[in-house]
Design a protein around this motif. Structure first.
Motif, PDB file in Angstrom:
ATOM      1  N   TRP A 278     -19.758 -85.869  19.198  1.00  0.00           N
ATOM      2  CA  TRP A 278     -21.207 -85.900  19.398  1.00  0.00           C
ATOM      3  C   TRP A 278     -21.614 -85.338  20.761  1.00  0.00           C
ATOM      4  O   TRP A 278     -22.779 -84.960  20.950  1.00  0.00           O
ATOM      5  CB  TRP A 278     -21.763 -87.316  19.232  1.00  0.00           C
ATOM      6  N   GLY A 281     -22.965 -82.052  20.193  1.00  0.00           N
ATOM      7  CA  GLY A 281     -23.939 -81.928  19.122  1.00  0.00           C
ATOM      8  C   GLY A 281     -25.382 -81.905  19.576  1.00  0.00           C
ATOM      9  O   GLY A 281     -26.273 -81.696  18.757  1.00  0.00           O
ATOM     10  N   ARG A 282     -25.643 -82.130  20.852  1.00  0.00           N
ATOM     11  CA  ARG A 282     -27.001 -82.063  21.392  1.00  0.00           C
ATOM     12  C   ARG A 282     -27.104 -80.863  22.321  1.00  0.00           C
ATOM     13  O   ARG A 282     -26.165 -80.549  23.045  1.00  0.00           O
ATOM     14  CB  ARG A 282     -27.346 -83.335  22.176  1.00  0.00           C
ATOM     15  N   ARG A 283     -28.261 -80.226  22.325  1.00  0.00           N
ATOM     16  CA  ARG A 283     -28.401 -78.977  23.085  1.00  0.00           C
ATOM     17  C   ARG A 283     -28.104 -79.160  24.561  1.00  0.00           C
ATOM     18  O   ARG A 283     -27.403 -78.354  25.169  1.00  0.00           O
ATOM     19  CB  ARG A 283     -29.808 -78.410  22.908  1.00  0.00           C
ATOM     20  N   VAL A 284     -28.627 -80.234  25.141  1.00  0.00           N
ATOM     21  CA  VAL A 284     -28.431 -80.417  26.576  1.00  0.00           C
ATOM     22  C   VAL A 284     -26.955 -80.661  26.883  1.00  0.00           C
ATOM     23  O   VAL A 284     -26.427 -80.159  27.880  1.00  0.00           O
ATOM     24  CB  VAL A 284     -29.312 -81.577  27.104  1.00  0.00           C
ATOM     25  N   LEU A 285     -26.258 -81.405  26.031  1.00  0.00           N
ATOM     26  CA  LEU A 285     -24.842 -81.680  26.263  1.00  0.00           C
ATOM     27  C   LEU A 285     -23.983 -80.455  25.957  1.00  0.00           C
ATOM     28  O   LEU A 285     -23.049 -80.133  26.703  1.00  0.00           O
ATOM     29  CB  LEU A 285     -24.388 -82.868  25.402  1.00  0.00           C
ATOM     30  N   VAL A 403     -29.384 -88.131  30.450  1.00  0.00           N
ATOM     31  CA  VAL A 403     -29.900 -88.322  29.091  1.00  0.00           C
ATOM     32  C   VAL A 403     -29.139 -89.392  28.323  1.00  0.00           C
ATOM     33  O   VAL A 403     -29.376 -89.581  27.127  1.00  0.00           O
ATOM     34  CB  VAL A 403     -29.863 -86.992  28.295  1.00  0.00           C
ATOM     35  N   SER A 513     -35.249 -82.170  29.386  1.00  0.00           N
ATOM     36  CA  SER A 513     -34.187 -83.028  28.869  1.00  0.00           C
ATOM     37  C   SER A 513     -34.739 -84.431  28.628  1.00  0.00           C
ATOM     38  O   SER A 513     -35.149 -85.114  29.569  1.00  0.00           O
ATOM     39  CB  SER A 513     -33.014 -83.094  29.861  1.00  0.00           C
ATOM     40  N   GLU A 514     -34.768 -84.853  27.365  1.00  0.00           N
ATOM     41  CA  GLU A 514     -35.254 -86.182  27.028  1.00  0.00           C
ATOM     42  C   GLU A 514     -34.082 -87.156  26.919  1.00  0.00           C
ATOM     43  O   GLU A 514     -32.952 -86.768  26.650  1.00  0.00           O
ATOM     44  CB  GLU A 514     -36.014 -86.138  25.681  1.00  0.00           C
ATOM     45  N   LEU A 516     -31.570 -89.389  25.249  1.00  0.00           N
ATOM     46  CA  LEU A 516     -31.010 -89.342  23.909  1.00  0.00           C
ATOM     47  C   LEU A 516     -30.871 -90.745  23.343  1.00  0.00           C
ATOM     48  O   LEU A 516     -30.603 -91.708  24.056  1.00  0.00           O
ATOM     49  CB  LEU A 516     -29.635 -88.655  23.927  1.00  0.00           C
ATOM     50  N   THR A 517     -31.024 -90.865  22.055  1.00  0.00           N
ATOM     51  CA  THR A 517     -30.800 -92.133  21.372  1.00  0.00           C
ATOM     52  C   THR A 517     -29.664 -91.947  20.382  1.00  0.00           C
ATOM     53  O   THR A 517     -29.522 -90.891  19.773  1.00  0.00           O
ATOM     54  CB  THR A 517     -32.062 -92.591  20.625  1.00  0.00           C
ATOM     55  N   PHE A 518     -28.852 -92.982  20.227  1.00  0.00           N
ATOM     56  CA  PHE A 518     -27.691 -92.915  19.348  1.00  0.00           C
ATOM     57  C   PHE A 518     -27.711 -94.121  18.417  1.00  0.00           C
ATOM     58  O   PHE A 518     -28.096 -95.220  18.809  1.00  0.00           O
ATOM     59  CB  PHE A 518     -26.391 -92.940  20.157  1.00  0.00           C
TER      60      PHE A 518
END
Length: 519
Positions: A278, A281-285, A403, A513-514, A516-518
């Motif tokens: 994961w 899997g996020r743009r910022v990461l 994030v 950059s917001e 992130l929630t998981f």
């Protein structure tokens, strides 16, 4: 598992940051930061010292074509252990992981100092890398725990100063030890620094966590190590020990691809994966990891071959070559200090984009270096590239940390450091392959008057780096020097291409950059 650090108090504590949970008491933040700076210096000093000592090591132990392994094996073991340490840090706490890393790093330093051959030195560097896999990311993670995003703008300047001091002290010590004492002292110097860092952390850093049982992803770690180990082996030895199209090359590279594919499959099913997918899997990461990959490769490429160019092509001393490389590490912390204030105004990505322009400019300047260039021109190119890396690496790392919450900060920091170390490891292999292939081609087709006098039992490049030119004649030395220039020039061209790709990686990151929630 839920980690519960010791509570902070007062304005400016980490509690002010909704994405962080404070670690340690606020009154201890100053001494803890000093300990972190010492720990960072442990890795920073080593990375700047060894680059200038390579010619001396080659002279004593032989094997110019093997010297990229001194970087690759260190960076490979560092890369594959970083995510493991990140996982342990989120379950066991930052402090024990840092202590293990410092202990292993110092053990590796001792083994490097007593190494009797190039293979023994390479193995010892692997041990060092296993320790460094904990030291650098844990330092960054602890800073992320203790300080808010706004405060990190100031703290980044403090941490950057460590690299600035190491930039001057490291190459200087490397040159002095190589010329007047022994290159072995570049490793022994780590021992007092590491001891002071461990003592300071033990005395001042306090954290309370709720420990839970965890499952170590041994299969994933093994596949990751085997996959990238074989990839680096194939890149370094292909075209040198065996042809690129040979059965050996195809088998090694194919096995590496299979191992890495199996690693992805294992990580998808693992209860506690060594490198959770994961994080990509996020743009910022994902953008931060790709940028770190390019930063690592650019850093190792310049650090490995600029001193070789300065000494082998321009004929400077190890001390002068060290100062040329120091310009990279001087520009980096200066820019990192500025980046901390800049990204609070224009954002993480835009700050990194400015850095990307400087990186491309600096890399382009290295391609303009000729066989008769002044050493200050090499230093200037390194300085500009260092400024770019400082404006790129710091904001992307802070963006990644900002994030996620405390319980995932170790993992994402570890993943980012993994990408950077992996970029360095693979970059060292790729640049080594480029240099070795160029040299192999030059030495396979020398002029008749030179070829007859190239000794068979000595790696030919050592004629220049080892100072054997008088015994072989000026014609041989001039040919070797010209061949070495071609090799380093091709590496510098590859750096310029990589700089452009790095700018593209930064563009993948979102402008804002917001959190992130998981699930």
């Amino acid at each position: 598992m839920v980690a519960t650090p010791a509570a902070g108090s007062g304005p400016g504590s980490a509690d002010a940051d909704p994405t962080a949970t404070s670690v340690g008491f606020r009154s201890d933040r100053g001494p803890v930061l000093a300990a972190i700076m010492l720990s960072t210096g442990l890795v920073a000093l080593d990375s700047t010292i060894i680059a200038t000592a390579v010619p001396s090591i080659v002279r004593d132990l032989g094997g110019f074509s093997q010297f990229p392994w001194l970087f690759s094996i260190y960076l490979l073991t560092q890369a594959v252990t970083v995510p493991i340490y990140g996982k342990f840090a989120d379950s066991l706490g930052r402090k024990p992981v840092m202590f293990v890393g410092i202990a292993l790093f110092l053990l590796g330093s001792i083994l490097c100092g007593v190494a009797w051959s190039m293979p023994a030195l390479i193995v010892a560097r692997a041990v060092q890398g296993i320790g460094a896999g904990a030291v650098q990311p844990m330092s960054m993670t602890i800073v992320g725990d203790l300080y808010t995003v706004a405060e990190r703008a100031r703290v980044q300047g403090y941490l950057a100063s460590v690299w600035g001091i190491s930039a001057v002290l490291g190459p200087t010590l490397g040159g002095v030890f190589s010329e007047y004492l022994s290159w072995r002292w570049i490793f022994y110097i780590n021992l007092p620094l590491g001891a002071v860092a461990a003592w300071a952390l033990a005395r001042h850093f306090t954290e309370r966590i709720t420990r839970a049982r965890h499952r170590v992803d041994y299969a994933g770690a093994a596949l990751l190590t085997v996959g990238f180990g074989l990839l680096i082996l194939g890149l370094l030895q292909g075209g040198v020990a065996w042809p690129w199209a040979s059965v050996q090359s195809v088998t090694i590279l194919l096995t590496a691809a299979v191992a890495l594919a199996a690693f992805v499959g294992v990580e998808r099913r693992a209860a506690e994966p060594v490198l959770p997918l994961w994080v990509f899997g996020r743009r910022v990461l994902a953008g931060g990891s790709l940028t770190a990959l390019c930063v690592g490769a650019l850093t190792i490429g310049l650090s490995s071959y600029l001193p070789t160019y300065a000494q082998g092509v321009l004929g400077t001393s190890a001390l002068v070559a060290g100062f040329a490389l120091a310009a990279l590490s001087v520009g980096w912390p200066l820019a990192a200090s500025l980046a901390g204030r800049l990204y609070l105004r224009i954002g993480f990505r835009d700050t990194a984009l400015v850095g990307g322009v400087f990186v491309i400019t600096g890399a382009a300047l290295t391609t303009l270096l000729g066989p008769d260039s002044a050493v200050w021109a090499a230093a200037a190119a390194a300085f500009v590239l260092g400024v770019g890396l400082g404006l790129t690496a710091s904001p992307t790392l802070v963006a990644v940390q900002s994030v996620v919450g405390w319980d995932r900060r170790g993992v994402v920091t570890g993943a980012n450091m993994f990408s950077r170390s992996l970029g360095s490891a693979v970059g060292a292999a790729v640049f080594g392959a480029i240099a070795n292939a160029t040299l192999a081609d030059r030495f396979a087709h020398p002029p008749a008057e030179v070829g007859a006098r190239l000794p068979e039992h000595v790696d030919a490049t050592s004629l220049v780096l080892g100072g054997h030119s008088q015994s072989t004649g000026p014609a041989v030395a001039d040919y070797v020097r010209a061949s070495l220039y071609d090799a380093t020039h091709h590496v510098f061209i590859a750096l310029a291409v990589l700089a452009v790709l790095g700018l593209g990686a930064v563009l993948l990151m979102p402008r804002r950059s917001e959190q992130l929630t998981f699930e």
